[in-house]
Design an enzyme around this catalytic site. Structure first.
Site, short mmCIF file in Angstrom:
data_model
loop_
_atom_site.label_atom_id
_atom_site.label_comp_id
_atom_site.label_asym_id
_atom_site.label_seq_id
_atom_site.Cartn_x
_atom_site.Cartn_y
_atom_site.Cartn_z
N CYS A 103 4.31 4.22 3.55
CA CYS A 103 2.94 3.78 3.83
C CYS A 103 2.16 5.08 3.94
O CYS A 103 2.58 6.01 4.63
CB CYS A 103 2.85 3.01 5.13
SG CYS A 103 1.14 2.73 5.67
N TYR A 126 -4.58 -4.11 4.53
CA TYR A 126 -4.02 -4.94 3.47
C TYR A 126 -2.59 -5.38 3.82
O TYR A 126 -2.09 -6.36 3.29
CB TYR A 126 -3.95 -4.14 2.16
CG TYR A 126 -5.23 -4.04 1.37
CD1 TYR A 126 -6.48 -4.34 1.94
CD2 TYR A 126 -5.20 -3.64 0.03
CE1 TYR A 126 -7.64 -4.23 1.19
CE2 TYR A 126 -6.36 -3.54 -0.72
CZ TYR A 126 -7.59 -3.83 -0.14
OH TYR A 126 -8.73 -3.72 -0.88
N ASP A 144 -7.35 3.31 -1.82
CA ASP A 144 -6.51 2.84 -0.72
C ASP A 144 -7.29 1.76 0.05
O ASP A 144 -8.51 1.68 -0.06
CB ASP A 144 -6.17 4.00 0.24
CG ASP A 144 -5.24 3.54 1.37
OD1 ASP A 144 -4.13 3.07 1.08
OD2 ASP A 144 -5.64 3.62 2.55
N SER A 145 -6.56 0.97 0.82
CA SER A 145 -7.22 -0.03 1.65
C SER A 145 -8.17 0.64 2.66
O SER A 145 -9.10 0.00 3.13
CB SER A 145 -6.17 -0.84 2.39
OG SER A 145 -5.37 0.02 3.18
N HIS A 199 -0.36 5.94 5.45
CA HIS A 199 -0.85 6.31 6.78
C HIS A 199 0.17 7.15 7.58
O HIS A 199 -0.20 7.97 8.40
CB HIS A 199 -1.10 5.05 7.63
CG HIS A 199 -2.42 4.41 7.43
ND1 HIS A 199 -2.78 3.81 6.25
CD2 HIS A 199 -3.47 4.26 8.27
CE1 HIS A 199 -4.00 3.31 6.38
NE2 HIS A 199 -4.44 3.56 7.59
N GLU A 258 -4.80 4.56 13.03
CA GLU A 258 -6.26 4.46 12.80
C GLU A 258 -7.02 4.64 14.11
O GLU A 258 -8.17 5.05 14.10
CB GLU A 258 -6.61 3.13 12.15
CG GLU A 258 -6.04 3.07 10.75
CD GLU A 258 -6.88 2.28 9.77
OE1 GLU A 258 -7.71 1.49 10.21
OE2 GLU A 258 -6.67 2.48 8.56
N CYS A 263 -1.88 3.47 -2.27
CA CYS A 263 -1.60 2.53 -1.19
C CYS A 263 -0.34 1.77 -1.61
O CYS A 263 -0.30 1.18 -2.69
CB CYS A 263 -2.78 1.57 -1.06
SG CYS A 263 -2.51 0.21 0.09
N1 DGL Z 1 -1.94 2.73 3.59
C1 DGL Z 1 -1.46 1.44 3.21
C2 DGL Z 1 -0.08 1.57 2.52
O1 DGL Z 1 0.27 2.63 2.01
C3 DGL Z 1 -1.34 0.42 4.32
C4 DGL Z 1 -2.52 0.22 5.18
C5 DGL Z 1 -2.94 -1.23 5.28
O2 DGL Z 1 -2.20 -2.06 5.82
O3 DGL Z 1 -4.03 -1.51 4.79
O4 DGL Z 1 0.65 0.59 2.47
#
Ligand code: DGL
Length: 274
Positions: free
Chosen positions: A193, A43, A11-12, A195, A159, A74
């Site tokens: 996402c 990302y 993941d990012s 997160h 975050e 991700c």
């Molecule tokens: N967790 C990432 C996703 O599922 C997004 C986080 C980021 O922007 O790096 O898209």
């Protein structure tokens, strides 16, 4: 035979840990190696080319560690880099290795949850701009209309552990309001996402009760378990000693502290440069 190795999970930053948590719950005997590219996150706001290059660096790193199978946990990396890596890079780089993403497992089943045939996708700007969700859902469920809403404030809020801040509620209300303005018959919303599951409770407060809210972790874990059953040649190459290892491209202290909230238990990471 090649030496068995952990399954790579990428993941990012921290978000993929919500997926890893479910992978470990459903596949406890497997070894997993997690990499968060925290030094170059987020990302979600970056260009296609950048996300592709960063993700390719990570995939090469996993291959150098001996991993045969890598899961891009991700959405942004899955949306912007997975297809190019599968089609253009893997055949020359490592034809026997595999890279999977989180979009396909979600899109191939999501239609089963909707009665109105209207689905909402909440994601980063990058995932929304890629149009991956509408394109993929159309393949499996052509009758479904997909409405998307980019929520660029949500990753930084999560975050920074500001999920209960009054300002956060403003952004949740605003994004959900926009989504339901686009499609007022939506009965399924996907947290697209990795997160966002950390803010599930707060998001639910502003969702109509009849709307089902889906997170990807469990869906992706079920899909990976099924993939390993259908591909015994790959399953053999996945080490099964129940070991978990964590790597970050940024400071390990930060990763261990914030990451434990995403993973649901304490973890100890090692630093790596890509
Ligand atoms: N967790 C990432 C996703 O599922 C997004 C986080 C980021 O922007 O790096 O898209």
């Amino acid at each position: 035979m090649q030496e068995a190795a952990p399954i790579g999970v990428f993941d990012s930053g921290y978000g993929g840990l919500t997926v890893l948590k479910e992978l470990v719950a459903q596949l406890p005997e497997y070894d997993f190696m997690y990499l968060g590219d925290n030094a170059r996150a987020p990302y979600g706001t970056r260009s296609f080319e950048t996300v592709y290059q960063y993700t390719l660096d990570a995939v090469k790193w996993f291959f150098a560690q001996g991993c045969h199978l890598v899961m891009l946990a991700c959405n942004t990396a899955s949306a912007k880099a997975l297809r190019s890596i599968q089609q253009n890079d893997l055949p020359t780089l490592a034809p026997d290795k595999r890279v999977l993403g989180v979009i396909r497992p979600s899109t191939e089943i999501i239609g089963q949850y909707s009665e109105t045939n209207e689905i909402g996708i909440l994601a980063t700007k990058g995932t929304v701009a890629s149009n991956s969700y509408p394109i993929e859902i159309e393949k499996f469920f052509p009758a479904i209309t997909v409405y998307q809403e980019a929520c660029p404030m949500w990753v930084p809020i999560i975050e920074n552990n500001e999920m209960d801040n009054v300002g956060t509620h403003h952004f949740i209300k605003k994004n959900l309001h926009h989504l339901f303005q686009k499609g007022d018959n939506i009965d399924v919303v996907l947290l697209a996402c990795t997160h966002y599951p950390l803010m599930r409770k707060q998001i639910e407060e502003y969702l109509p009760v009849a709307v089902k809210l889906l997170s990807q972790g469990e869906i992706v874990a079920r899909s990976l378990a099924d993939y390993l059953k259908r591909h015994p040649e790959m399953d053999e190459k996945c080490r099964k000693t129940g070991q978990l290892t964590f790597f970050t491209t940024d400071a390990t202290e930060d990763f261990d502290e914030k990451g434990s909230a995403f993973f649901g238990q304490a973890l100890a990471s090692q630093h790596v440069s890509l």
